[in-house]
Design a protein around this motif. Structure first.
Motif, mmCIF file in Angstrom:
data_model
loop_
_atom_site.group_PDB
_atom_site.id
_atom_site.type_symbol
_atom_site.label_atom_id
_atom_site.label_comp_id
_atom_site.label_asym_id
_atom_site.label_seq_id
_atom_site.Cartn_x
_atom_site.Cartn_y
_atom_site.Cartn_z
ATOM 1 N N ASP A 187 -9.479 -3.267 5.484
ATOM 2 C CA ASP A 187 -9.020 -2.690 3.989
ATOM 3 C C ASP A 187 -8.050 -1.389 4.378
ATOM 4 O O ASP A 187 -8.380 -0.677 5.336
ATOM 5 N N GLY A 188 -7.460 -1.138 3.472
ATOM 6 C CA GLY A 188 -6.520 0.183 3.617
ATOM 7 C C GLY A 188 -6.231 0.499 2.238
ATOM 8 O O GLY A 188 -5.524 -0.162 1.437
ATOM 9 N N ASP A 189 -6.120 1.957 1.924
ATOM 10 C CA ASP A 189 -5.629 2.252 0.527
ATOM 11 C C ASP A 189 -4.833 3.728 0.712
ATOM 12 O O ASP A 189 -4.129 3.909 -0.381
ATOM 13 N N THR A 190 -4.748 4.269 2.019
ATOM 14 C CA THR A 190 -3.905 5.550 2.050
ATOM 15 C C THR A 190 -3.128 5.521 3.358
ATOM 16 O O THR A 190 -3.927 5.225 4.455
ATOM 17 N N VAL A 224 6.511 -0.614 6.527
ATOM 18 C CA VAL A 224 6.148 -0.894 5.207
ATOM 19 C C VAL A 224 4.517 -1.533 5.459
ATOM 20 O O VAL A 224 4.164 -2.516 6.203
ATOM 21 N N VAL A 225 3.541 -0.930 4.724
ATOM 22 C CA VAL A 225 2.165 -1.448 4.870
ATOM 23 C C VAL A 225 1.750 -2.361 3.537
ATOM 24 O O VAL A 225 1.842 -2.017 2.486
ATOM 25 N N ILE A 226 1.294 -3.530 4.028
ATOM 26 C CA ILE A 226 0.948 -4.484 2.830
ATOM 27 C C ILE A 226 -0.366 -5.033 3.115
ATOM 28 O O ILE A 226 -0.890 -5.272 4.310
ATOM 29 N N ARG A 254 -1.176 -5.856 7.234
ATOM 30 C CA ARG A 254 -0.016 -6.040 8.263
ATOM 31 C C ARG A 254 1.054 -4.930 7.909
ATOM 32 O O ARG A 254 1.335 -4.380 6.845
ATOM 33 N N LEU A 255 1.667 -4.470 9.113
ATOM 34 C CA LEU A 255 2.470 -3.342 9.255
ATOM 35 C C LEU A 255 3.850 -4.028 9.738
ATOM 36 O O LEU A 255 4.019 -4.719 10.685
ATOM 37 N N LEU A 256 4.791 -3.911 8.529
ATOM 38 C CA LEU A 256 5.793 -4.737 8.916
ATOM 39 C C LEU A 256 7.143 -3.428 8.997
ATOM 40 O O LEU A 256 7.051 -2.164 8.535
ATOM 41 N N VAL A 286 0.796 -1.179 -0.113
ATOM 42 C CA VAL A 286 -0.016 -0.101 -0.113
ATOM 43 C C VAL A 286 0.685 1.215 0.136
ATOM 44 O O VAL A 286 0.713 2.235 -0.792
ATOM 45 N N ASP A 287 1.854 1.226 0.654
ATOM 46 C CA ASP A 287 2.796 2.459 1.118
ATOM 47 C C ASP A 287 3.882 2.289 1.986
ATOM 48 O O ASP A 287 3.711 1.061 2.684
ATOM 49 N N ALA A 288 4.516 3.158 2.323
ATOM 50 C CA ALA A 288 5.744 3.143 3.378
ATOM 51 C C ALA A 288 6.232 4.403 3.889
ATOM 52 O O ALA A 288 6.042 5.230 3.321
ATOM 53 N N ARG A 289 6.775 4.322 5.033
ATOM 54 C CA ARG A 289 7.260 5.656 5.795
ATOM 55 C C ARG A 289 8.520 5.399 6.492
ATOM 56 O O ARG A 289 8.727 4.065 7.010
ATOM 57 N N GLN A 290 9.333 6.133 6.318
ATOM 58 C CA GLN A 290 10.641 5.919 7.092
ATOM 59 C C GLN A 290 11.235 7.059 7.956
ATOM 60 O O GLN A 290 11.125 8.301 7.636
#
Length: 612
Positions: A306-309, A212-214, A284-286, A201-205
Motif C-alpha cells: 500500500d502507499g499514500d505518501t 509516476v506512482v500508481i 507500480r512506479l512508472l 498517488v503522486d509523481a516527481r520530475q
C-alpha cells in the motif's frame, strides 16, 4: 451481526498477511516490535499467485483507503536560446525536484488546467494562445508537469470506495488513471494517452523525466448475499479468491498514439514484495520522459504494498503507507479496533539512465502527516510521526543498511496529547509544530544522526499547517489562530526567527478573522518570491475570495494587501484564486476563469486574461 461488522471482526483476529506472517499478539500482551521490512522478488508467477491469494484471503474484507495526501525552485532559466524573464516555479519540497500542480510556467507561457481543459497564456502579449480539451474522466483534479515544449498531464481515475446498491458493505473501486503527453510548440496537441488500472498517488520530475506512482487493486468482485452467517461469508470470499487467476492482481494498460492503441499487462517478474502485505494493493512506479516522441509503458517497477505518501530527491524516491490494512483487536470489551500504529517506507533509487530500482525498506512507529514529514540529508532519512496510541510525536533518523532502513537515532515525546500539524527539515535542523490548544514550535538539532535532540520550544496560540523558509533563519508559518480552547479563529501568518536554536521566537503575525486558505492543506498554493521578499497565498473570508500578499521586511510583515481574484465585472464567475506565479515584474493570480496580472512591486492591476 451484519456482514460489514463481521468482516472487521474477522480481520482483527487474523494473522498479518504474507508468506512470513505471524499471529497477532493476544489481548493484554505486549506487542512484538515489527522486524525491519525486507524486499524480495517473487520467484515465479506461480509463487506470486499463491502468496497473493493467501494474503488477500486474510485482508480482503478490509476497506482500503485512498488518502492523498519549501524552498521553491524559483528563478529557473528557459531551455531555448532566447532568454526568458526570471519566473517562479511551483512551491516544492526539494529544489530541482518538481511536483505536479494545476499551474506551470516556463517564463514565456503559463499553462493551467481546470474543468478538464488545458490552456496556455502568453506572458508577453497577455493573451490566451491555446486551449485543449483533454477528454479525461478523472476522479480528482488533473495536474501537470512541464519540460520544454511538452506537458505531462496526470488524471487520477482511481476514485474512492464504491457502494453497490444491493450491498451493505463498501468495496474498493479500481478505476483507470490517465497520463497524457501534450505538445505545446504550437496549438496544444495531444501526442499520447496512457490509460491504466489504479489511482495516481503522486509523481516527481527531475529534468525531463517524470516518475509516476500508481496504486491498483485486484479486479475480482467478492459476492454479496444479503446478511448470511459469518462463517458462510468467509467461505464465499475464500472460494472467490481461490478461483481468481493471477491476472486479476496484475494491472493492465493501453497506450494510444496517433490513433493506434497498444495494450500491455504487468509481468510477474517486475513485482517484488515486503515480508507481509495485504494482497489488496499493488504499487507500480512508472518513468516517462517528456521529451520522448511518445509515451511507452513506463518501464514499470512494482511492489505488492500500500502507499499514500510520496517524497522525492534527485536520486531517490520514497513511498510510505500508514499500514491502513492492519487492524488489531483492542484489549477492551467495547469491540472496537485500535488503529494501525506504524508506517512502512519503501525507497527506490533513481539512476540517471535506466529504470528505478527497489533498494530498501523499513518501518517506523506512528503515522506521517504528509511528504514534509520525510527528508533525506547527508545519507540519512529523517521521519516525523505521531502515534495513534498516545498522540505523542517523534523524529527518527534512518540509515540504509543492506537494503533495510534502520533507525539509528530518535527524539521522542514531542507534544504529548497533541498531533503534528506541520514539519520542515532544513539541512541539519528540523522544525515540528504540534497542536491541541496551543502551538509548540519545536526546534531540533539533527546534525548528529545518532543523537537528534530538541534545542528549543515556542508556545503560541493557534498553529502553523505549513512552514515556509523565507531566507536565512526565518520561517513563515501559515495556519490558524485559535482561542484558549483551541478553536480556529481565522488564517494566521506568523514570521519566526529561528537564528537561535535554543530560543525560536515569533517576530510578527497577521490574522484574517474567519479566513481560510488552500495553502493550509496544499503548499503548492504558496508563492514565495525572494527577489522582492514577496509572499502570496489564497485567502477567503466573508468579504472576499482572493489573494493575500505581504512582504517580509526585517522583523516585520509589511505591505499586507488583499487582491481580488478578478475584476469586478467578472468576479462573480471567476471562482477563488488558486495559485500565484511571478514572471519578470508581473504577479499572475490564477483562477479557473482567468488570470489577473498585477505589478509585482506595487500590486497595481495591469491586465485580466479571460480563459475562454
Amino acid at each position: 451481526m451484519s456482514r460489514r461488522s463481521w468482516l472487521w471482526s474477522a480481520l482483527a483476529v487474523l494473522p498479518l498477511a504474507g508468506c512470513t506472517a505471524s499471529a497477532a499478539p493476544a489481548p493484554g500482551s505486549s506487542p512484538v516490535p515489527a522486524p525491519p521490512l525486507k524486499l524480495v522478488a517473487f520467484d515465479s508467477c506461480a509463487q506470486l499467485e499463491k502468496e497473493l491469494r493467501a494474503a488477500t484471503e486474510l485482508s480482503s474484507t478490509a476497506e482500503t483507503g485512498s488518502a492523498r495526501l519549501a524552498v521553491p525552485d524559483n528563478a529557473r532559466a528557459a531551455d531555448s536560446a532566447a532568454p526568458a524573464p526570471a519566473y517562479s516555479g511551483t512551491n516544492v519540497h526539494e529544489v530541482g525536484v518538481d511536483e505536479p500542480d494545476i499551474v506551470k510556467t516556463d517564463g514565456r507561457r503559463i499553462v493551467t488546467i481546470s474543468g478538464g481543459e488545458l490552456r496556455v497564456v502568453d506572458t508577453a502579449t497577455r493573451t490566451q494562445t491555446g486551449r485543449l480539451d483533454l477528454g479525461v474522466q478523472a476522479f480528482g483534479e488533473p495536474t501537470l508537469l512541464l519540460a520544454g515544449n511538452r506537458a505531462l498531464v496526470l488524471a487520477d481515475g482511481g476514485g474512492g470506495p464504491a457502494l453497490r446498491e444491493d450491498a451493505r458493505i463498501i468495496r474498493p473501486s479500481n478505476g483507470r488513471s490517465e497520463v497524457l503527453l501534450v505538445d505545446l510548440s504550437g496549438a496544444p496537441k495531444l501526442i499520447s494517452r496512457y490509460r491504466g488500472d489504479g489511482r495516481i498517488v503522486d509523481a516527481r520530475q527531475t529534468g525531463s523525466v517524470a516518475r509516476v506512482v500508481i496504486s491498483s487493486g485486484p479486479t475480482f468482485q467478492l459476492p454479496f448475499r444479503g446478511v448470511p452467517e459469518p462463517e458462510n461469508v468467509m467461505q464465499d470470499d475464500k472460494n472467490t479468491i481461490v478461483n481468481t487467476p493471477v491476472d486479476s492482481w496484475l494491472p493492465d494498460w493501453e497506450i494510444t498514439t496517433g490513433g493506434r492503441t497498444t495494450k500491455g499487462q504487468l509481468d510477474c517478474e517486475a513485482v517484488s514484495r515486503p515480508d507481509s502485505f495485504s494482497g489488496m494493493t499493488m504499487l507500480r512506479l512508472l518513468s516517462f520522459d517528456l521529451n520522448a516522441a511518445a509515451l511507452g509503458a513506463g518501464d514499470p517497477v512494482a511492489v505488492v504494498a500500500d502507499g499514500d505518501t510520496v517524497y522525492g530527491t534527485a536520486d531517490s524516491l520514497y513511498i510510505a503507507n500508514n499500514e491502513s490494512w492492519r487492524f488489531n483487536a483492542a484489549a477492551t470489551d467495547t469491540n472496537r479496533f485500535a488503529p494501525p500504529d506504524g508506517t512502512n517506507i519503501y525507497r527506490f533509487s533513481l539512476p540517471p539512465i535506466g529504470k528505478p530500482a527497489y533498494v530498501a525498506s523499513g518501518t517506523v512507529p506512528g503515522r506521517l502527516l504528509n511528504q514534509y514529514s520525510m527528508s533525506e540529508w547527508d545519507g540519512h532519512l529523517r521521519v516525523a510521526t505521531t502515534s495513534w496510541k498516545d498522540d505523542a510525536s517523534a523524529v527518527r533518523v534512518l540509515d540504509d543498511r543492506g537494503g533495510k532502513l534502520v533507525e539509528v537515532g530518535s527524539v521522542e515525546g514531542l507534544g504529548k496529547g497533541e498531533r503534528i500539524y506541520s514539519v520542515r527539515f532544513i539541512g541539519p535542523r528540523g522544525y515540528v509544530v504540534t497542536f491541541r490548544q496551543t502551538d509548540p514550535l519545536y526546534s531540533l538539532d539533527l546534525s548528529d544522526p545518532a543523537q537528534p535532540r530538541v534545542t528549543g520550544e515556542l508556545k503560541i496560540s493557534g498553529y502553523s499547517a505549513h512552514l515556509q523558509p523565507v531566507g536565512a533563519d526565518r520561517l513563515i508559518g501559515i495556519g490558524q489562530e485559535a482561542n484558549a480552547q483551541g478553536v480556529p479563529q481565522g488564517v494566521q501568518v506568523s514570521l519566526f526567527d529561528v537564528s537561535d536554536p535554543a530560543a525560536p521566537k515569533r517576530l510578527d503575525q497577521h490574522v484574517v478573522a474567519g479566513g481560510q486558505s488552500e495553502a493550509e492543506s496544499d503548499p503548492h498554493a504558496v508563492l514565495w518570491w525572494p527577489a522582492t521578499n514577496l509572499l502570496v497565498m489564497p485567502v477567503a473570508d466573508a468579504k472576499t475570495d482572493g489573494a493575500l500578499a505581504l512582504q517580509v521586511s526585517g522583523d516585520k510583515l509589511r505591505n499586507v494587501t488583499r487582491l481580488a481574484s478578478a475584476p469586478v465585472s467578472v468576479s462573480s464567475s471567476a471562482g477563488p484564486m488558486r495559485r500565484a506565479v511571478v514572471v519578470g515584474d508581473v504577479l499572475w493570480s490564477v483562477t479557473s476563469a482567468g488570470l489577473l496580472a498585477t505589478n509585482a512591486s506595487t500590486l497595481d492591476r495591469i491586465a485580466w486574461v479571460d480563459l475562454k
